[in-house]
Write an enzyme that holds these catalytic residues in place. Structure first.
Site, PDB file in Angstrom:
ATOM      1  N   CYS A  83      -5.169   2.147   3.648  1.00 19.82           N
ATOM      2  CA  CYS A  83      -5.018   2.616   2.275  1.00 19.82           C
ATOM      3  C   CYS A  83      -6.417   2.524   1.700  1.00 19.82           C
ATOM      4  O   CYS A  83      -6.916   1.430   1.458  1.00 19.82           O
ATOM      5  CB  CYS A  83      -4.057   1.759   1.459  1.00 19.82           C
ATOM      6  SG  CYS A  83      -4.056   2.249  -0.278  1.00 19.82           S
ATOM      7  N   CYS A 103      -6.338   1.130  -2.206  1.00 19.43           N
ATOM      8  CA  CYS A 103      -6.010  -0.270  -2.488  1.00 19.43           C
ATOM      9  C   CYS A 103      -5.449  -0.904  -1.225  1.00 19.43           C
ATOM     10  O   CYS A 103      -6.192  -1.148  -0.287  1.00 19.43           O
ATOM     11  CB  CYS A 103      -5.062  -0.396  -3.667  1.00 19.43           C
ATOM     12  SG  CYS A 103      -3.740   0.819  -3.725  1.00 19.43           S
ATOM     13  N   SER A 104      -4.158  -1.157  -1.172  1.00 18.90           N
ATOM     14  CA  SER A 104      -3.624  -1.799   0.030  1.00 18.90           C
ATOM     15  C   SER A 104      -2.173  -1.413   0.255  1.00 18.90           C
ATOM     16  O   SER A 104      -1.373  -2.240   0.671  1.00 18.90           O
ATOM     17  CB  SER A 104      -3.768  -3.307  -0.085  1.00 18.90           C
ATOM     18  OG  SER A 104      -3.147  -3.755  -1.266  1.00 18.90           O
ATOM     19  N   CYS A 105      -1.808  -0.164  -0.036  1.00 15.36           N
ATOM     20  CA  CYS A 105      -0.427   0.282   0.155  1.00 15.36           C
ATOM     21  C   CYS A 105      -0.049   0.100   1.627  1.00 15.36           C
ATOM     22  O   CYS A 105      -0.846   0.392   2.521  1.00 15.36           O
ATOM     23  CB  CYS A 105      -0.270   1.744  -0.253  1.00 15.36           C
ATOM     24  SG  CYS A 105      -0.639   1.972  -1.998  1.00 15.36           S
TER      25      CYS A 105
HETATM   26 FE    FE Z   1      -2.816   1.270  -1.875  1.00 15.55          FE
END
Ligand code: FE
Length: 190
Positions: free
Chosen positions: A97, A100-102
Site C-alpha cells: 500500500c 499508507c498500510s491498507c
Molecule cells: Fe493504505
C-alpha cells in the site's frame, strides 16, 4: 497522514474515549488480540490450501475474491473488495500500500511492521526484484513481476504457487505451511 501522526492520533483518540467512559481499555486490547492471534494469517492460509485442492473454488476465488470468501464469514469488515492474484511460472505478484498500510485484515490479520515501512512502500514499486531478493526471493529473469497497490477499497491476497512436494497433503498440513509473507508475495513457498 504519516504513520507517526496516525499512531499519535490513534493513541490520543483511545485515551479520550477511555476518559469519556465511551470504551474500556480492555475492549481495545481485545481488538488487537483478535487480529493478532485469532484472525492471523491462518484464514488466508485455509483459503489458499483449498484453492489448490478445489479447482472450482479457485476459479471463483480468482474471479471474485470477495464473493468466494463470503461463506467463511471471516471477522473483519476491513475488506470491501478482495482481489486474489495468482502466482504462476510467468508472473509473480507482490502487494503493497504505497499510500499508507491498507491490508486484508480478515484473511491475514495485522500487517507486519515492514509492510508499513515507508522504505518498503516506495522501493517495492521502483525496484521490486531487489526488494524481493532481500526477502530471499530470487526471481528468474523471465518471470514478470506485478506490484499491486492496495487501497481502502481494494485489498489483495496473493495465491502462492503450491510446491510440487505438497501435492497430496491434507488441507490442514498445507494451511500450516502457507506463510503470511507468501500471501503478501514477498516469499515463495518451498
Ligand atoms: Fe493504505
Amino acid at each position: 497522514m504519516s504513520h507517526e501522526t496516525a499512531r499519535i492520533r490513534a493513541e490520543a483518540l483511545e485515551s479520550l474515549l477511555i476518559e469519556k467512559g465511551l470504551i474500556e481499555a480492555e475492549r481495545v486490547d481485545d481488538v488487537i488480540v483478535r487480529y493478532n492471534e485469532r484472525v492471523g494469517p491462518m484464514n488466508g492460509a485455509w483459503v489458499v490450501a483449498r484453492a489448490w485442492q478445489d479447482p472450482d473454488f479457485k476459479a471463483r476465488l480468482l474471479a471474485d475474491g470477495t464473493e468466494a470468501i463470503k461463506e467463511y464469514e471471516f471477522e473483519g469488515g476491513e475488506i470491501d473488495k478482495l482481489v486474489v492474484v495468482e502466482n504462476t511460472d510467468e508472473q509473480h505478484n507482490v502487494v503493497v500500500c504505497t499510500l499508507c498500510s491498507c491490508y486484508p485484515w480478515a484473511v491475514l490479520g495485522l500487517p507486519p511492521k515492514w509492510y508499513k515501512d515507508p522504505a518498503y512502500r516506495s522501493r517495492v514499486v521502483r525496484e521490486p526484484r531487489q526488494v524481493l531478493a532481500e526477502f530471499g526471493t530470487e526471481l528468474e529473469e523471465d518471470v514478470r513481476v506485478r506490484v499491486w497497490d492496495s487501497s481502502a477499497e481494494v485489498r489483495y491476497l496473493v495465491l502462492p504457487q503450491q510446491p510440487p512436494e505438497w501435492v497430496g497433503l491434507d488441507d490442514e498440513t498445507m494451511a500450516e505451511r502457507v506463510t503470511r509473507n507468501s500471501m503478501i508475495g514477498v516469499e515463495r513457498l518451498s
